[in-house]
Structures are given as C-alpha cells and as structure tokens.
Scaffold this motif. Structure first.
Motif, short mmCIF file in Angstrom:
data_model
loop_
_atom_site.label_atom_id
_atom_site.label_comp_id
_atom_site.label_asym_id
_atom_site.label_seq_id
_atom_site.Cartn_x
_atom_site.Cartn_y
_atom_site.Cartn_z
N SER A 284 0.82 -1.22 0.00
CA SER A 284 0.00 0.00 0.00
C SER A 284 0.85 1.27 0.00
O SER A 284 0.42 2.29 -0.51
CB SER A 284 -0.99 0.00 1.17
N ASN B 105 1.98 1.65 -4.10
CA ASN B 105 0.81 1.10 -4.78
C ASN B 105 0.86 1.31 -6.30
O ASN B 105 0.09 2.10 -6.83
CB ASN B 105 -0.41 1.77 -4.15
N LYS C 287 1.88 -4.69 -7.30
CA LYS C 287 0.71 -5.52 -7.07
C LYS C 287 0.83 -6.88 -7.75
O LYS C 287 -0.03 -7.74 -7.56
CB LYS C 287 -0.57 -4.81 -7.53
N ALA D 7 0.10 -7.08 -2.60
CA ALA D 7 -1.30 -6.67 -2.70
C ALA D 7 -1.59 -5.55 -1.70
O ALA D 7 -0.79 -5.29 -0.80
CB ALA D 7 -2.22 -7.86 -2.43
N LYS E 166 -4.74 -4.46 0.89
CA LYS E 166 -5.97 -4.97 1.49
C LYS E 166 -6.99 -3.83 1.56
O LYS E 166 -6.73 -2.79 2.14
CB LYS E 166 -5.69 -5.52 2.89
N GLN F 269 -10.74 -7.68 1.23
CA GLN F 269 -10.32 -8.21 -0.06
C GLN F 269 -8.90 -7.76 -0.38
O GLN F 269 -8.50 -6.67 0.01
CB GLN F 269 -11.25 -7.71 -1.18
N ASP G 124 -6.33 -6.53 -3.26
CA ASP G 124 -6.23 -5.98 -4.59
C ASP G 124 -4.79 -6.19 -5.04
O ASP G 124 -3.87 -5.56 -4.52
CB ASP G 124 -6.58 -4.48 -4.57
N GLY G 125 -4.60 -7.11 -5.96
CA GLY G 125 -3.26 -7.44 -6.44
C GLY G 125 -3.17 -8.94 -6.69
O GLY G 125 -4.00 -9.71 -6.19
#
Length: 157
Positions: free
Chosen positions: A119, A122, A127, A131, A133, A137, A139-140
C-alpha cells in the motif's frame, strides 16, 4: 472472515517472510546474503553481473543495481514472467529449506492468507508480487504470498 498476515519491513512482525530479510542462502556453492539478491541475480546469465549483485551488502542496493541501464540489456529473465515466478519459488525454497527456524515460523502461520503489503508503493508492478488490502479483499496478484502459502502447504506434507 478471513485471517490475513501481511509483511512490509524486515524489522516488523512477519518481516522474515520478505526477501530482504537477512537470511543467507547457499546456491551452487555461493553464499547470498538474502533471497532478494539471488532472485535479482537469476534474471541475468552473465556471471560477472551476478557476482556484482552477490557482493552487495544491502538487498535494496542489489535490487536497484539491476535497474541500471548498463545491465538491463543483459537481462535474460523478464520481470513478472513465468520464469521469474519459478526463480522466486526456487529462492523461497532455498531460504526456508536452509533456515529451519523460519520454516517453523511459516508453519505456525496456520491457514492465514499471506501477502506483502504494498500500500505504501501502490503501483501495478508491486501488485504483481504483493497486494493492498481493501476492506476484506486483496487488490493485487499477490504472487509472493501465493508462493509462500504453496510452500507452507508443501512443508505440511
């Protein structure tokens, strides 16, 4: 609700999951200070370039040296390619195979979803390996986390 384990810096909890963590590994008779250094070196066939990378004390310096213009033309493995993923799998197996304490810690992560929290950086290429969060969920693609969980599963068998 899924349980997650994220890692970022090596000095923070679960930092030992990352490739920058100072866990020396031996590959083809040579000692590498980190799995990150070996992973970056495996993108090159030239033994001189590999040695330049291997000798760097800092894994971040080892990673950044690979981005230099004079080395890019010699790269034989494309980042985020199938071969790159195979090289990462190899590096993780060497790291955990040569450090039983880390192996034990990995097994203690239960069935939690493991991911490198990107993050703070980003961008699309981050990714791929990690990832972000969002709510409950990820994302990545989280390839690094997936490889760690695959290894954990193999160790259980």
């Amino acid at each position: 609700m899924m349980a997650y384990i994220s890692f970022t810096k090596t000095t923070l909890p679960y930092g030992w999951l990352g490739n920058m963590f100072p866990a020396p590994i031996t590959y083809k008779g040579q000692v590498w200070r980190t799995s990150e250094a070996l992973f970056q070196a495996l993108r090159f066939a030239d033994p001189e370039i590999r040695e330049v990378i291997r000798r760097k004390v800092s894994p971040l310096v080892a990673k950044n040296i690979c981005k230099r213009k004079e080395y890019l033309a010699n790269r034989v493995v494309e980042p985020m390619s199938d071969q790159d993923v195979e090289n990462m799998r190899l590096c993780l197996r060497l790291k955990f195979g040569q450090h039983p304490d880390l192996c034990e810690k990995l097994l203690k992560t239960s069935d939690h979803i493991i991911f490198e929290d990107v993050s703070a950086r980003n961008r699309a290429q981050h990714k791929f390996w990690g990832a972000v969060k969002i709510n409950d969920q990820l994302d990545g693609q989280n390839m690094l986390g997936k490889l760690l969980m695959e290894l954990r599963e193999d160790l259980r068998k």
